[in-house]
Design an enzyme around this catalytic site. Sequence first.
Site, PDB file in Angstrom:
ATOM      1  N   HIS A  49      17.571  22.691  32.413  1.00 37.87           N
ATOM      2  CA  HIS A  49      18.127  22.066  33.619  1.00 37.87           C
ATOM      3  C   HIS A  49      17.813  20.573  33.686  1.00 37.87           C
ATOM      4  O   HIS A  49      18.552  19.806  34.318  1.00 37.87           O
ATOM      5  CB  HIS A  49      17.609  22.780  34.868  1.00 37.87           C
ATOM      6  CG  HIS A  49      18.289  24.086  35.139  1.00 37.87           C
ATOM      7  ND1 HIS A  49      19.553  24.161  35.696  1.00 37.87           N
ATOM      8  CD2 HIS A  49      17.904  25.356  34.907  1.00 37.87           C
ATOM      9  CE1 HIS A  49      19.912  25.438  35.807  1.00 37.87           C
ATOM     10  NE2 HIS A  49      18.933  26.175  35.335  1.00 37.87           N
ATOM     11  N   THR A  50      16.742  20.144  33.034  1.00 36.18           N
ATOM     12  CA  THR A  50      16.431  18.717  32.996  1.00 36.18           C
ATOM     13  C   THR A  50      17.517  17.947  32.267  1.00 36.18           C
ATOM     14  O   THR A  50      17.832  16.804  32.623  1.00 36.18           O
ATOM     15  CB  THR A  50      15.069  18.490  32.320  1.00 36.18           C
ATOM     16  OG1 THR A  50      14.073  19.249  33.012  1.00 36.18           O
ATOM     17  CG2 THR A  50      14.679  17.025  32.342  1.00 36.18           C
ATOM     18  N   HIS A  69      16.022  17.503  24.785  1.00 35.31           N
ATOM     19  CA  HIS A  69      14.568  17.291  24.719  1.00 35.31           C
ATOM     20  C   HIS A  69      13.813  18.557  24.323  1.00 35.31           C
ATOM     21  O   HIS A  69      12.585  18.534  24.279  1.00 35.31           O
ATOM     22  CB  HIS A  69      14.044  16.761  26.054  1.00 35.31           C
ATOM     23  CG  HIS A  69      14.086  17.751  27.178  1.00 35.31           C
ATOM     24  ND1 HIS A  69      15.264  18.199  27.737  1.00 35.31           N
ATOM     25  CD2 HIS A  69      13.095  18.397  27.837  1.00 35.31           C
ATOM     26  CE1 HIS A  69      14.993  19.069  28.695  1.00 35.31           C
ATOM     27  NE2 HIS A  69      13.682  19.208  28.778  1.00 35.31           N
ATOM     28  N   CYS A  98       0.018   8.723  24.006  1.00 36.18           N
ATOM     29  CA  CYS A  98      -0.603   7.648  23.229  1.00 36.18           C
ATOM     30  C   CYS A  98      -2.002   8.019  22.745  1.00 36.18           C
ATOM     31  O   CYS A  98      -2.476   7.496  21.736  1.00 36.18           O
ATOM     32  CB  CYS A  98      -0.671   6.372  24.065  1.00 36.18           C
ATOM     33  SG  CYS A  98      -1.846   6.439  25.454  1.00 36.18           S
ATOM     34  N   CYS A 101      -4.755   6.040  26.652  1.00 29.42           N
ATOM     35  CA  CYS A 101      -4.825   5.687  28.076  1.00 29.42           C
ATOM     36  C   CYS A 101      -5.813   6.602  28.801  1.00 29.42           C
ATOM     37  O   CYS A 101      -6.223   7.640  28.286  1.00 29.42           O
ATOM     38  CB  CYS A 101      -3.439   5.770  28.725  1.00 29.42           C
ATOM     39  SG  CYS A 101      -2.797   7.454  28.941  1.00 29.42           S
TER      40      CYS A 101
END
Length: 373
Positions: A49-50, A69, A98, A101
């Site tokens: 649904h995204t 995705h 990453c 962070c």
Amino acid sequence: MESKAAVLHESTKNHDFLGDLPAKIEMVEVSEPTGEEVLVKIEAASLCHTDISCVVGETGEPKPVVLGHEGAGIVAAIGDEVTTLEVGDHVVLGRIACGKCIRCRMGKSNLCLSRRQSKGTLRTGDTSFTGSNGDSYYHYHGVSSFTEYTNVTQEVAIKVNKEIPLEQATLLGCGIFTGVGAVANAADIEPGSSVVIFGAGGVGLSGVQGAVLRGATEIIVVDVVPSKFDIALKMGATNTINSMEEDPVDRIREITGGGANYTFDMVGHPRVFEQAVESLAVSGTAVLVGTPSTPVNEVSINLREMVKNEKRIIGAFNGSYNLPIAIPMLADLVVEGKLSLKELITSSLPLDKINEAMYQLENGAEIRQVIVP
């Protein structure tokens, strides 16, 4: 390298997937991987649904963008700085992280700052798709799986057990870890808990399986599509409720004897979330998993009751999982027969039928569709 891909140039504001045909099938050039990049041959992708939210303009993605995705495939080539993968590895595509962070260092790579900041690019800020007119095409979620080949940074390509079929493994790229993780990780439910799942799509049915894995004794599924209830019961649900025919809150209270320990809104609709909160027992927890279509929503909640009965509300994004750890774990559970994906796949379509697939999913006819490039 040339690759057939589904590309979005303009959103369809009226959700007319069959008329507007917003996803255009075209040939794109995929650059060879350099540095930390990994070239993946997509064997199977899946529709979520995204993806629809992107195509109807709700997510604000830059365009043109190569869609998709959720995907699984085989490593075809690697850049000279890749240390975690080899050519021939089977991978599921996860998300940008990453590793540096503060959020990644806290074990919350699902909330990585680089991921939030990289709109339409890889973590490095680069893109690797070029259209026939020479223009750069953006990546979707740093992934782009609706293509024969895609380039991703190495943390996105997550190695999995080769015994899991790739047409099932693709589901591990979003809906499965979101649903299982919401129940088993974010809420961390206890054995013997009563659980309510609002929404019996791919995420919701994965949540059912997460509840089974954690030893819940009452697992209630609420939906408006009766055809999904048989699958929910096969997944381990103990009760189903058609909210078009009866009040789900009253019925949940009746089944549980006053309310559930945990409720999960897998839909992301304000009224559904209100029902999830209203269905809680004393000291119960409501978990918001589905993403609402708009950023600001009005909901009506009895705050006094929340305080006096010590009820809680939490959010769960991507199952609150560290995906390089979670995805291989979930793949192993599939291989061991403890997690089932095959029943969630309701159809398989070629990439050329992507607009038709989106129409079917939005109209409630599907749970998960595998897209074959």
